[in-house]
Design an enzyme around this catalytic site. Structure first.
Site, PDB file in Angstrom:
ATOM      1  N   LYS A 234       0.966  -1.211  -0.032  1.00 47.18           N
ATOM      2  CA  LYS A 234      -0.113  -0.032  -0.123  1.00 47.18           C
ATOM      3  C   LYS A 234       0.950   1.273  -0.016  1.00 47.18           C
ATOM      4  O   LYS A 234       0.727   2.129  -0.823  1.00 47.18           O
ATOM      5  CB  LYS A 234      -0.881   0.169   1.303  1.00 47.18           C
ATOM      6  CG  LYS A 234      -1.665  -1.351   1.314  1.00 47.18           C
ATOM      7  CD  LYS A 234      -2.699  -1.029   2.458  1.00 47.18           C
ATOM      8  CE  LYS A 234      -2.159  -1.112   3.916  1.00 47.18           C
ATOM      9  NZ  LYS A 234      -1.361  -2.438   4.095  1.00 47.18           N
TER      10      LYS A 234
ATOM     11  N   ARG B 285     -10.205   0.324   8.637  1.00 45.10           N
ATOM     12  CA  ARG B 285      -9.913  -0.843   8.905  1.00 45.10           C
ATOM     13  C   ARG B 285     -10.745  -1.502   9.769  1.00 45.10           C
ATOM     14  O   ARG B 285     -10.368  -2.837  10.014  1.00 45.10           O
ATOM     15  CB  ARG B 285      -8.437  -0.826   9.821  1.00 45.10           C
ATOM     16  CG  ARG B 285      -7.146  -0.908   9.164  1.00 45.10           C
ATOM     17  CD  ARG B 285      -6.188  -0.896  10.330  1.00 45.10           C
ATOM     18  NE  ARG B 285      -4.928  -1.628   9.831  1.00 45.10           N
ATOM     19  CZ  ARG B 285      -3.807  -1.036   9.326  1.00 45.10           C
ATOM     20  NH1 ARG B 285      -3.916   0.309   8.968  1.00 45.10           N
ATOM     21  NH2 ARG B 285      -2.879  -1.804   8.857  1.00 45.10           N
TER      22      ARG B 285
ATOM     23  N   ARG C 112      11.548  -5.530   5.208  1.00 48.59           N
ATOM     24  CA  ARG C 112      11.095  -4.288   5.136  1.00 48.59           C
ATOM     25  C   ARG C 112      12.353  -3.341   5.705  1.00 48.59           C
ATOM     26  O   ARG C 112      12.695  -3.491   6.803  1.00 48.59           O
ATOM     27  CB  ARG C 112       9.840  -3.606   5.427  1.00 48.59           C
ATOM     28  CG  ARG C 112       9.709  -2.339   5.471  1.00 48.59           C
ATOM     29  CD  ARG C 112       8.177  -1.725   5.274  1.00 48.59           C
ATOM     30  NE  ARG C 112       7.568  -2.399   6.429  1.00 48.59           N
ATOM     31  CZ  ARG C 112       6.007  -2.466   6.320  1.00 48.59           C
ATOM     32  NH1 ARG C 112       5.414  -1.840   5.453  1.00 48.59           N
ATOM     33  NH2 ARG C 112       5.728  -2.900   7.392  1.00 48.59           N
TER      34      ARG C 112
ATOM     35  N   ARG D 238      11.147  -1.219  11.278  1.00 50.23           N
ATOM     36  CA  ARG D 238       9.866  -1.002  12.165  1.00 50.23           C
ATOM     37  C   ARG D 238       9.800  -1.938  13.146  1.00 50.23           C
ATOM     38  O   ARG D 238      10.173  -3.210  13.118  1.00 50.23           O
ATOM     39  CB  ARG D 238       8.600  -0.990  11.358  1.00 50.23           C
ATOM     40  CG  ARG D 238       8.380   0.344  10.835  1.00 50.23           C
ATOM     41  CD  ARG D 238       7.007   0.484   9.669  1.00 50.23           C
ATOM     42  NE  ARG D 238       5.931  -0.515  10.131  1.00 50.23           N
ATOM     43  CZ  ARG D 238       4.841  -0.549   9.456  1.00 50.23           C
ATOM     44  NH1 ARG D 238       4.808   0.214   8.205  1.00 50.23           N
ATOM     45  NH2 ARG D 238       3.879  -1.237   9.812  1.00 50.23           N
TER      46      ARG D 238
ATOM     47  N   ARG E 193      -0.716  -9.231  12.911  1.00 52.99           N
ATOM     48  CA  ARG E 193      -1.341  -8.063  12.019  1.00 52.99           C
ATOM     49  C   ARG E 193      -2.392  -8.907  10.931  1.00 52.99           C
ATOM     50  O   ARG E 193      -3.372  -8.380  10.671  1.00 52.99           O
ATOM     51  CB  ARG E 193      -0.325  -7.329  11.392  1.00 52.99           C
ATOM     52  CG  ARG E 193       0.106  -6.310  12.411  1.00 52.99           C
ATOM     53  CD  ARG E 193       1.404  -5.768  11.975  1.00 52.99           C
ATOM     54  NE  ARG E 193       1.613  -5.103  10.845  1.00 52.99           N
ATOM     55  CZ  ARG E 193       2.881  -5.035  10.322  1.00 52.99           C
ATOM     56  NH1 ARG E 193       3.892  -5.282  10.852  1.00 52.99           N
ATOM     57  NH2 ARG E 193       3.031  -4.220   8.996  1.00 52.99           N
TER      58      ARG E 193
HETATM   59  P1  AP5 Z   1       4.799  -1.567   1.923  1.00 54.93           P
HETATM   60  O1  AP5 Z   1       4.569  -0.760   0.771  1.00 54.93           O
HETATM   61  O2  AP5 Z   1       5.684  -0.976   3.100  1.00 54.93           O
HETATM   62  O3  AP5 Z   1       3.208  -2.339   2.129  1.00 54.93           O
HETATM   63  P2  AP5 Z   1       2.195  -1.756   3.083  1.00 54.93           P
HETATM   64  O4  AP5 Z   1       0.875  -2.472   2.637  1.00 54.93           O
HETATM   65  O5  AP5 Z   1       2.256  -0.027   3.267  1.00 54.93           O
HETATM   66  O6  AP5 Z   1       2.438  -2.275   4.522  1.00 54.93           O
HETATM   67  P3  AP5 Z   1       2.357  -1.798   5.815  1.00 54.93           P
HETATM   68  O7  AP5 Z   1       3.001  -3.156   6.950  1.00 54.93           O
HETATM   69  O8  AP5 Z   1       2.818  -0.552   6.195  1.00 54.93           O
HETATM   70  O9  AP5 Z   1       0.767  -2.188   6.356  1.00 54.93           O
HETATM   71  P4  AP5 Z   1       0.111  -2.027   7.554  1.00 54.93           P
HETATM   72  O10 AP5 Z   1      -1.071  -2.006   7.058  1.00 54.93           O
HETATM   73  O11 AP5 Z   1       0.417  -3.453   8.489  1.00 54.93           O
HETATM   74  O12 AP5 Z   1       0.943  -1.205   8.445  1.00 54.93           O
HETATM   75  P5  AP5 Z   1       0.176   0.388   8.851  1.00 54.93           P
HETATM   76  O13 AP5 Z   1       1.588   1.236   8.841  1.00 54.93           O
HETATM   77  O14 AP5 Z   1      -0.843   1.061   8.063  1.00 54.93           O
HETATM   78  O15 AP5 Z   1       5.632  -3.007   1.430  1.00 54.93           O
HETATM   79  C1  AP5 Z   1       6.107  -3.949   2.447  1.00 54.93           C
HETATM   80  C2  AP5 Z   1       7.276  -4.265   1.944  1.00 54.93           C
HETATM   81  O16 AP5 Z   1       7.435  -5.350   0.923  1.00 54.93           O
HETATM   82  C3  AP5 Z   1       8.573  -3.385   1.731  1.00 54.93           C
HETATM   83  O17 AP5 Z   1       9.610  -3.592   2.229  1.00 54.93           O
HETATM   84  C4  AP5 Z   1       8.587  -3.269   0.060  1.00 54.93           C
HETATM   85  O18 AP5 Z   1       9.746  -2.700  -0.352  1.00 54.93           O
HETATM   86  C5  AP5 Z   1       8.113  -4.579  -0.362  1.00 54.93           C
HETATM   87  N1  AP5 Z   1       7.270  -4.829  -1.545  1.00 54.93           N
HETATM   88  C6  AP5 Z   1       6.202  -3.910  -1.844  1.00 54.93           C
HETATM   89  N2  AP5 Z   1       5.607  -4.310  -3.021  1.00 54.93           N
HETATM   90  C7  AP5 Z   1       6.410  -5.310  -3.399  1.00 54.93           C
HETATM   91  C8  AP5 Z   1       6.348  -6.206  -4.505  1.00 54.93           C
HETATM   92  N3  AP5 Z   1       5.481  -6.134  -5.449  1.00 54.93           N
HETATM   93  N4  AP5 Z   1       7.207  -7.418  -4.337  1.00 54.93           N
HETATM   94  C9  AP5 Z   1       8.313  -7.526  -3.616  1.00 54.93           C
HETATM   95  N5  AP5 Z   1       8.210  -6.761  -2.685  1.00 54.93           N
HETATM   96  C10 AP5 Z   1       7.313  -5.646  -2.317  1.00 54.93           C
HETATM   97  O19 AP5 Z   1      -0.324   0.169  10.157  1.00 54.93           O
HETATM   98  C11 AP5 Z   1       0.689  -0.274  11.292  1.00 54.93           C
HETATM   99  C12 AP5 Z   1      -0.061  -0.412  12.640  1.00 54.93           C
HETATM  100  O20 AP5 Z   1      -0.866   0.941  13.038  1.00 54.93           O
HETATM  101  C13 AP5 Z   1      -1.191  -1.439  12.639  1.00 54.93           C
HETATM  102  O21 AP5 Z   1      -0.930  -2.693  12.854  1.00 54.93           O
HETATM  103  C14 AP5 Z   1      -2.098  -0.808  13.604  1.00 54.93           C
HETATM  104  O22 AP5 Z   1      -1.717  -1.249  14.813  1.00 54.93           O
HETATM  105  C15 AP5 Z   1      -2.018   0.681  13.667  1.00 54.93           C
HETATM  106  N6  AP5 Z   1      -2.896   1.318  12.797  1.00 54.93           N
HETATM  107  C16 AP5 Z   1      -2.795   1.800  11.387  1.00 54.93           C
HETATM  108  N7  AP5 Z   1      -3.734   2.268  11.043  1.00 54.93           N
HETATM  109  C17 AP5 Z   1      -4.847   1.957  11.800  1.00 54.93           C
HETATM  110  C18 AP5 Z   1      -6.281   1.997  11.874  1.00 54.93           C
HETATM  111  N8  AP5 Z   1      -7.008   2.454  10.762  1.00 54.93           N
HETATM  112  N9  AP5 Z   1      -7.153   1.443  12.995  1.00 54.93           N
HETATM  113  C19 AP5 Z   1      -6.460   0.701  13.874  1.00 54.93           C
HETATM  114  N10 AP5 Z   1      -5.056   0.724  14.045  1.00 54.93           N
HETATM  115  C20 AP5 Z   1      -4.424   1.275  13.048  1.00 54.93           C
END
Ligand code: AP5
Length: 210
Positions: free
Chosen positions: A13, A88, A127, A155, A166
């Site tokens: 994402k 979410r 990552r 992270r 997660r």
């Molecule tokens: P990346 O692009 O970083 O993936 P992402 O989908 O953004 O992953 P996140 O881990 O950031 O998503 P998340 O939803 O768990 O975390 P968030 O920060 O929102 O890619 C991942 C890796 O893969 C990278 O190394 C990249 O280089 C690689 N990659 C990408 N595309 C690729 C491909 N095609 N092929 C190979 N490799 C690839 O949330 C974190 C925490 O915050 C949550 O767990 C929760 O505790 C809290 N939180 C956030 N939002 C909320 C909410 N709305 N409600 C409640 N809690 C929340």
């Protein structure tokens, strides 16, 4: 354009949001980034959120909804936005719908990036992020350049254990909001397996931007 990006942790994402904002020139609203910043600054929100995040749980709706609703009211969101990681849960989806209705605006699309669970752990544990430019890398799939490699960070919730928690939350609480958007004709499914550039292409096509 007003977009939501949905997908499991590590679906790409953040990676795809970076490409979309280059093209659309709208703000990237990542609740994960907002919460991590609050933790870093040691604010009350950050102190309350930190434990949930480290364990791979969801931060509670009463903490997350107000920060997004307030952010959407800022002037730079008037022409559009990309929401990444929000909503979410069903209450978050309903709160967003209410906020958009009050502002007399509507969503254009909800992009779901689909990646099977077995690929997620490798993506998450590999990552790394550049703390200076915030660029996302991967030790295997997209290694940082030599002059950046020494400063990249991991992270604290990118452990295998937190990643599995997660994923469980994603399937239990987030995936069920997908039919809510499907019923409104907003859903665009994108296969998230393959080269990131191909996935950008698929995403643009799904949105009629190619
Ligand atoms: P990346 O692009 O970083 O993936 P992402 O989908 O953004 O992953 P996140 O881990 O950031 O998503 P998340 O939803 O768990 O975390 P968030 O920060 O929102 O890619 C991942 C890796 O893969 C990278 O190394 C990249 O280089 C690689 N990659 C990408 N595309 C690729 C491909 N095609 N092929 C190979 N490799 C690839 O949330 C974190 C925490 O915050 C949550 O767990 C929760 O505790 C809290 N939180 C956030 N939002 C909320 C909410 N709305 N409600 C409640 N809690 C929340």
């Amino acid at each position: 354009m007003r977009l939501i990006l949905v997908g499991p942790p590590g679906a790409g994402k953040g990676t795809q949001a970076a490409k979309l904002i280059e093209r659309l020139h709208v703000p990237h609203l990542s609740t994960g980034d907002m919460l991590r910043e609050a933790v870093k600054q040691g604010t009350e929100l950050g102190r309350k959120a930190e434990g949930f995040m480290k364990a791979g749980g969801l931060v509670t709706d009463d903490l997350v909804i107000p920060i997004v609703v307030e952010r959407l009211q800022q002037a730079d969101c008037a022409q559009g936005f990309i929401l990444d990681g929000f909503p979410r849960t069903r209450p978050q989806a309903e709160a967003l719908a209410q906020a958009l209705t009050s502002a007399n605006v509507a969503l254009d699309a909800v992009v779901v990036i689909e990646v099977p669970d077995e690929l997620i752990v490798e993506r998450i544990t590999g990552r790394r992020q550049d703390p200076v430019t915030h660029t996302i890398y991967h030790t295997k799939f997209n290694p940082p350049p030599a002059d950046v490699a020494a400063r990249v960070v991991q992270r604290s919730d990118d452990t295998e254990e937190a990643c599995r928690a997660r994923l469980k939350k994603y399937h239990g609480e987030t995936a069920p909001i997908i039919p809510f958007y499907d019923a409104q004709g907003l859903l665009r499914r994108v296969d998230g397996v393959g080269d990131p550039q191909d996935i950008t292409q698929r995403t643009f096509q799904a949105l009629g931007l190619a």
